[in-house]
Design a protein around this motif. Structure first.
Motif, mmCIF file in Angstrom:
data_model
loop_
_atom_site.group_PDB
_atom_site.id
_atom_site.type_symbol
_atom_site.label_atom_id
_atom_site.label_comp_id
_atom_site.label_asym_id
_atom_site.label_seq_id
_atom_site.Cartn_x
_atom_site.Cartn_y
_atom_site.Cartn_z
ATOM 1 N N ALA A 314 1.077 -1.365 0.015
ATOM 2 C CA ALA A 314 -0.010 0.013 0.033
ATOM 3 C C ALA A 314 0.902 1.341 -0.012
ATOM 4 C CB ALA A 314 -0.902 0.007 1.143
ATOM 5 N N GLN A 315 1.942 1.192 0.721
ATOM 6 C CA GLN A 315 3.037 2.480 0.759
ATOM 7 C C GLN A 315 3.722 2.363 -0.644
ATOM 8 O OE1 GLN A 315 5.692 2.182 4.045
ATOM 9 N NE2 GLN A 315 4.062 1.515 5.243
ATOM 10 N N THR A 316 3.818 1.429 -1.351
ATOM 11 C CA THR A 316 4.335 1.574 -2.730
ATOM 12 C C THR A 316 3.365 2.305 -3.740
ATOM 13 O OG1 THR A 316 5.725 -0.076 -2.775
ATOM 14 C CG2 THR A 316 4.901 0.271 -4.784
ATOM 15 N N MET A 317 2.081 1.981 -3.399
ATOM 16 C CA MET A 317 0.889 2.614 -4.231
ATOM 17 C C MET A 317 0.817 4.086 -3.961
ATOM 18 S SD MET A 317 -0.779 0.099 -6.202
ATOM 19 C CE MET A 317 -2.369 0.132 -6.419
ATOM 20 N N GLU A 318 1.085 4.270 -2.517
ATOM 21 C CA GLU A 318 0.786 5.947 -2.312
ATOM 22 C C GLU A 318 2.083 6.434 -2.872
ATOM 23 O OE1 GLU A 318 -0.897 4.856 2.172
ATOM 24 O OE2 GLU A 318 1.366 5.707 1.806
ATOM 25 N N VAL A 319 3.261 6.035 -2.837
ATOM 26 C CA VAL A 319 4.143 6.863 -3.592
ATOM 27 C C VAL A 319 3.860 6.843 -5.019
ATOM 28 C CG1 VAL A 319 6.586 6.763 -4.293
ATOM 29 C CG2 VAL A 319 5.926 6.159 -1.996
ATOM 30 N N VAL A 320 3.494 5.880 -5.914
ATOM 31 C CA VAL A 320 3.066 5.716 -7.307
ATOM 32 C C VAL A 320 1.900 7.062 -7.441
ATOM 33 C CG1 VAL A 320 1.978 4.553 -9.252
ATOM 34 C CG2 VAL A 320 3.782 3.579 -7.574
ATOM 35 N N ASP A 321 1.069 7.049 -6.544
ATOM 36 C CA ASP A 321 0.104 7.865 -6.945
ATOM 37 C C ASP A 321 0.580 9.496 -6.485
ATOM 38 O OD1 ASP A 321 -2.517 8.462 -7.477
ATOM 39 O OD2 ASP A 321 -3.381 8.709 -5.464
ATOM 40 N N GLU A 322 1.168 9.589 -5.594
ATOM 41 C CA GLU A 322 1.825 10.903 -5.400
ATOM 42 C C GLU A 322 2.852 11.347 -6.443
ATOM 43 O OE1 GLU A 322 4.538 12.979 -1.775
ATOM 44 O OE2 GLU A 322 3.325 11.207 -1.300
ATOM 45 N N VAL A 323 3.677 10.492 -6.540
ATOM 46 C CA VAL A 323 4.552 11.193 -7.673
ATOM 47 C C VAL A 323 4.157 11.380 -9.177
ATOM 48 C CG1 VAL A 323 6.678 10.498 -8.790
ATOM 49 C CG2 VAL A 323 6.556 10.189 -6.425
ATOM 50 N N GLY A 324 3.345 10.525 -9.440
ATOM 51 C CA GLY A 324 2.494 10.441 -10.926
ATOM 52 C C GLY A 324 3.661 10.130 -12.063
ATOM 53 N N TYR A 325 3.988 8.915 -12.092
ATOM 54 C CA TYR A 325 5.156 8.949 -13.048
ATOM 55 C C TYR A 325 4.660 8.821 -14.387
ATOM 56 C CZ TYR A 325 7.733 7.128 -8.854
ATOM 57 O OH TYR A 325 8.654 6.860 -8.011
ATOM 58 N N ASP A 326 5.668 9.162 -15.361
ATOM 59 C CA ASP A 326 5.091 9.302 -16.878
ATOM 60 C C ASP A 326 5.362 7.826 -17.367
ATOM 61 O OD1 ASP A 326 5.272 12.292 -18.098
ATOM 62 O OD2 ASP A 326 6.206 12.023 -16.078
#
Length: 442
Positions: A314-326
């Motif tokens: 879930a913490q990985t998903m939070e970072v992915v959502d926060e950063v918004g990778y291309d």
């Protein structure tokens, strides 16, 4: 790096008088350049090696060679398991292939010492306008899941003057885009002696600093004819402000940074021995976006590392959502022989759960990438044309400075830089049409 090594192998073979065969069955030499970063790569290679065995049986004088990381990781086991193989060599021994092929006796030979750069060998480029530049080999990191240090050795950097000369030669050959390669490019130069030509080395009585990655970028930026500089792969622990500023200040350095995350959980990052935590990683992202608001950020993420709980994921998903990778390369954890993580037997994540987590991750990555890509719609972007579109032969395909693939209508030739008006965007590609500029007096 493997693509670069393969191009060097082809260049070396051409210098010996070899020409590429249309089919394995027609070849006098069947040569594999292997990767061993994941188990799936090993499995695919072993299956292909079975085909080579059959062809060798039909034509015993045919030579079968195995190079690269898989060969290095197994060394002499290659000949025990596959006695039909004639020559095997690691990434640091590609140059010995010529010695083997020109020797009087072609008995089985193995070359596995860490010596030499493939960057010194002749090059056969897949595209004449794009080039690889090997700035270093090996890695001094000790990530618990990674086989690279054992297959490519300790980090060794090439002298900056040598790299500048190579890029100048590329420019004379018509190369317009150069990608710098290393297992950890932004630690470049730490093993090199002090360089008196390094900017900032004032006459203060102190020894001048060793060359840095940012200084190397600045020197290559001055090479006439090189329009774009890219690099892979940096390590978040070594992503310094001077490198980030290079993207903003140097005309050729592209607006794209690949910053591997691997996990958004500090606990898992510590188990991975990544030497940064979630907060430090996000600090790097904030610094990058402070200097480069329009940057394209991409990453690597591993799912299902031993001990990964639902909370960790879930913490990985939070970072992915926060950063918004291309964009992101996402992988299910693959235990590698000889690594610390590969020996873990407790807390293993069941494969079906790994797959389920991967599906959730990919959905989020693609959704955020699609949202990020919309900022390009309506803009005119510079595109380096690579050739026909892979999905529509009536369209062209190229890449922006943000490393986004563009399929577009137009008349430009491969290798040209052309303006393209972006009409639509998905998570992975942009679509548009070439904007032809009016000629003066036309």
């Amino acid at each position: 790096m493997n693509e670069h090594d393969s191009e060097r192998m082809k260049g070396l073979l051409e210098s010996l008088g070899y020409a590429e065969a249309a089919d394995c069955a027609e070849a006098d030499l069947i040569l594999f350049n292997t990767c061993s970063i994941r188990e799936s790569a090993d499995s695919r290679f072993v299956a292909r090696l079975g085909e080579a065995k059959r062809l060798k049986r039909e034509q015993p004088e045919r030579i079968v060679g195995v190079g690269g990381c898989w060969a290095q990781s197994l060394k002499e086991e290659v000949f025990q398991r596959f006695p039909f193989v004639d020559v095997a060599f690691g990434p640091g021994q590609v140059h010995r292939l010529a010695e083997f092929l020109t020797s009087d006796s072609l008995s089985a030979q193995g070359y596995f010492e860490f010596e030499g750069f493939t960057g010194h060998l002749p090059m056969h480029r897949a595209r004449p306008f794009q080039g690889w530049l090997q700035i270093s080999v090996g890695c001094n990191c000790a990530c618990s899941y990674c086989i690279v240090p054992s297959t490519r050795g300790r980090e060794v950097s090439r002298p900056p003057a040598e790299l500048v000369a190579e890029v100048e030669a590329m420019a004379r050959d018509g190369v317009r885009e150069v990608t710098l390669l290393g297992q950890n490019v932004n630690s470049y130069g730490r093993d090199l002696p002090a360089d008196p030509t390094t900017p900032g080395a004032a006459a203060s009585g102190r020894a001048p600093p060793h060359p840095t990655f940012a200084v190397l970028l600045a020197r290559l930026d001055r090479v006439h004819g090189i329009e774009r500089l890219r690099y892979t792969i940096p390590h978040p622990k070594d992503m310094r402000e001077d490198v980030i500023r290079a993207h903003a200040e140097l005309a050729s350095v592209c607006e794209h940074i690949h910053l591997p995350l691997q996990s958004g959980s500090s606990r898992i990052l510590k188990a991975m021995r990544r030497t940064y935590d979630r907060r430090r990683y996000l600090d790097r992202v904030s610094l990058i976006r402070e200097h480069l608001p329009d940057v394209a950020l991409t990453t690597d993420i591993i799912v299902g590392f031993p001990g990964e709980t639902e909370e960790d994921f879930a913490q990985t998903m939070e970072v992915v959502d926060e950063v918004g990778y291309d964009g992101a390369f996402t992988f299910i954890f693959s235990p590698r022989r000889g690594t610390e993580a590969g020996a873990i037997s407790e807390g293993l994540v069941p494969h079906p759960l790994k797959v389920e987590r991967m599906e959730r991750l990919v959905e989020l990555v693609q959704r955020r990438a699609r949202e990020r890509a919309q900022r390009f719609v309506g803009r005119t972007l510079e595109v380096l044309v690579e050739g026909p579109s892979r999905t529509d032969p009536d369209r062209l395909r190229g890449r922006t400075r943000h490393n986004k693939v563009v399929n577009f209508t137009g008349l430009a030739a491969a290798g040209e830089l052309t303006p393209v008006w972006i009409q639509s965007a998905t998570s992975q590609t942009l679509t548009g049409e070439e904007r032809l500029l009016a000629r003066a007096g036309g």
